[in-house]
Design a protein around this motif. Structure first.
Motif, short mmCIF file in Angstrom:
data_model
loop_
_atom_site.label_atom_id
_atom_site.label_comp_id
_atom_site.label_asym_id
_atom_site.label_seq_id
_atom_site.Cartn_x
_atom_site.Cartn_y
_atom_site.Cartn_z
N GLY A 223 -18.62 18.84 -31.51
CA GLY A 223 -19.20 17.52 -31.31
C GLY A 223 -18.69 16.85 -30.06
N ARG A 224 -17.63 17.40 -29.47
CA ARG A 224 -17.07 16.85 -28.24
C ARG A 224 -18.03 17.04 -27.08
NH1 ARG A 224 -11.16 18.59 -25.76
NH2 ARG A 224 -11.32 17.50 -23.75
N GLU A 225 -18.11 16.05 -26.22
CA GLU A 225 -18.88 16.17 -24.99
C GLU A 225 -17.94 16.06 -23.80
OE1 GLU A 225 -22.71 14.24 -22.59
OE2 GLU A 225 -22.04 13.35 -24.48
N THR A 226 -18.02 17.04 -22.91
CA THR A 226 -17.21 17.03 -21.70
C THR A 226 -18.06 16.60 -20.51
OG1 THR A 226 -17.54 19.42 -21.60
CG2 THR A 226 -15.41 18.62 -22.43
N TYR A 227 -17.35 16.11 -19.48
CA TYR A 227 -18.03 15.36 -18.42
C TYR A 227 -18.72 16.23 -17.39
CZ TYR A 227 -18.73 11.83 -14.81
OH TYR A 227 -19.29 11.01 -13.88
N GLY A 228 -18.15 17.39 -17.06
CA GLY A 228 -18.72 18.18 -15.98
C GLY A 228 -18.32 17.63 -14.61
N ASP A 229 -19.26 17.62 -13.68
CA ASP A 229 -19.02 17.15 -12.31
C ASP A 229 -17.87 17.92 -11.66
OD1 ASP A 229 -19.57 15.59 -10.05
OD2 ASP A 229 -18.08 14.07 -10.59
N SER A 230 -17.88 19.25 -11.80
CA SER A 230 -16.88 20.06 -11.13
C SER A 230 -16.93 19.80 -9.63
CB SER A 230 -17.12 21.54 -11.41
OG SER A 230 -16.90 21.83 -12.78
N LEU A 231 -15.76 19.71 -9.01
CA LEU A 231 -15.66 19.23 -7.64
C LEU A 231 -14.83 20.15 -6.77
CD1 LEU A 231 -14.61 15.50 -8.34
CD2 LEU A 231 -16.90 16.30 -7.75
N ILE A 232 -15.15 20.15 -5.47
CA ILE A 232 -14.25 20.65 -4.44
C ILE A 232 -14.13 19.54 -3.42
CG2 ILE A 232 -13.81 22.41 -2.70
CD1 ILE A 232 -15.52 24.33 -4.32
N VAL A 233 -12.88 19.08 -3.18
CA VAL A 233 -12.61 17.90 -2.35
C VAL A 233 -11.68 18.29 -1.22
CG1 VAL A 233 -11.75 15.52 -2.38
CG2 VAL A 233 -12.85 16.46 -4.41
N ASP A 234 -11.92 17.73 -0.03
CA ASP A 234 -11.06 18.07 1.10
C ASP A 234 -9.90 17.07 1.23
OD1 ASP A 234 -11.84 15.78 2.56
OD2 ASP A 234 -12.97 16.91 4.06
N PRO A 235 -8.93 17.32 2.12
CA PRO A 235 -7.74 16.47 2.20
C PRO A 235 -8.01 15.04 2.65
CG PRO A 235 -7.33 18.60 3.24
CD PRO A 235 -8.79 18.51 2.98
N TRP A 236 -9.20 14.77 3.17
CA TRP A 236 -9.55 13.42 3.60
C TRP A 236 -10.34 12.69 2.52
CZ3 TRP A 236 -6.89 11.17 7.05
CH2 TRP A 236 -7.33 10.01 7.69
N GLY A 237 -10.57 13.37 1.38
CA GLY A 237 -11.26 12.75 0.25
C GLY A 237 -12.75 12.96 0.22
N SER A 238 -13.29 13.80 1.10
CA SER A 238 -14.73 14.08 1.10
C SER A 238 -15.04 15.14 0.04
CB SER A 238 -15.18 14.59 2.46
OG SER A 238 -14.95 13.62 3.46
N VAL A 239 -16.07 14.90 -0.75
CA VAL A 239 -16.51 15.87 -1.75
C VAL A 239 -17.36 16.92 -1.04
CG1 VAL A 239 -17.87 16.24 -3.83
CG2 VAL A 239 -16.41 14.22 -3.64
N LEU A 240 -16.88 18.16 -1.02
CA LEU A 240 -17.57 19.24 -0.33
C LEU A 240 -18.65 19.89 -1.19
CD1 LEU A 240 -14.50 21.02 1.33
CD2 LEU A 240 -15.94 19.20 2.27
N ALA A 241 -18.46 19.85 -2.52
CA ALA A 241 -19.44 20.45 -3.44
C ALA A 241 -19.21 19.89 -4.83
CB ALA A 241 -19.30 21.99 -3.46
N SER A 242 -20.29 19.81 -5.61
CA SER A 242 -20.15 19.31 -6.98
C SER A 242 -21.32 19.81 -7.82
CB SER A 242 -20.10 17.78 -7.02
OG SER A 242 -21.34 17.23 -6.58
#
Length: 275
Positions: free
Chosen positions: A224-243
């Motif tokens: 019954g648990r729901e997990t969020y997802g939104d797997s991320l790859i983030v660079d050292p400056w805080g930019s999201v490279l992929a999700s």
């Protein structure tokens, strides 16, 4: 260990919605790692509890393995070797000295299938996220006690898990150990994920000037648990490279460690710490 000269790493975060069927989950792991490898990934991260999200927290005790042996670990070593990748498998239950509890172990395998490192989740998720949703990982898990950074030919890889992300002092210690790439397997709840996931993952990347690969569980589970997802790859400056928002799949991005070194040289915040 020799570090590669090109300083560019293609990384993948695998997102799953694991269930109570161990064999089914492992088949999905094999399929998704294959997808990542087809896209050229050299570093692949699996989410927390990739092998089993049972109907009860205690279900993990039934599939626990001894350190260094068992079908889950055998498969991970085989897949790392088959695809010639560095594989971060986090987490699977490994037996502890306490017969009623296991360790939530995050394992790193090299492209020859040898295990290069092990991290046991330090911070256990004993919280109420809403009036009707609460968790007590300490009922079945025994915590680890140390931060782990592993030197590899891809760079220095730091290992941490899910709830750890809320404790920045752990990541400062990892930065002190020279961490360049953080891999953060997670199973964030839908409630806490919507409120905090991107903020926390991005903050850890920015303050430690590291690449962060954050594979997450993303979907509804048999419990019954729901997990969020939104797997991320983030660079050292805080930019999201992929999700990836929801559902099983793979996100891939190139990590430019030369650019990271240049950012750290121009913006040497890690050397300015006072406490």
């Amino acid at each position: 260990m020799a570090i590669r000269d090109d300083k560019r790493v293609r990384a993948a975060a695998v997102q799953m919605a694991s269930g109570p069927n161990l064999a089914g989950n492992l088949a999905e792991v094999e399929r998704l790692i294959g997808q990542a490898a087809e896209q050229g990934a050299e570093l692949v991260g699996l989410p927390e509890n990739f092998a089993l999200m049972g109907r009860r927290e205690a279900d993990k005790l039934d599939v626990a393995e001894s350190d260094g042996e068992g079908p889950i670990q055998d498969l991970l070593a085989k897949l790392a070797s088959r695809h010639r990748i560095h594989l971060v498998a986090g987490t699977l239950p490994l037996r502890s000295e306490n017969p009623g509890k296991v360790r939530a172990a995050c394992l790193l395998y090299g492209p020859d299938g040898r295990r290069l490192g092990r991290y046991d989740k330090v911070h256990l998720f004993d919280v109420g996220v809403s009036p009707t949703e609460a968790y007590r990982e300490s009922d079945t898990l025994e915590p680890g006690s140390r931060a782990v950074v592993v030197e590899t030919e891809l760079g220095r890889i730091g290992l941490a898990v899910c709830y750890d992300v809320r404790f920045p002092e752990q990541f400062r210690e990892m930065a002190r150990q020279g961490m360049e790439i953080l891999v953060l397997p997670s199973a964030f709840t839908a409630v806490t994920g919507a409120a905090h996931w991107r903020t926390l993952v991005t903050a850890r990347a920015i303050e430690n000037l590291c690449f962060t690969v954050a594979p997450d569980q993303g979907g509804r589970h048999a419990s019954g648990r729901e997990t969020y997802g939104d797997s991320l790859i983030v660079d050292p400056w805080g930019s999201v490279l992929a999700s990836r928002a929801k559902g099983a799949g793979v996100v891939v991005a190139d990590l430019d460690l030369h650019r990271q070194a240049e950012i750290r040289r121009r913006f040497p915040a890690l050397t300015h710490r006072k406490f």
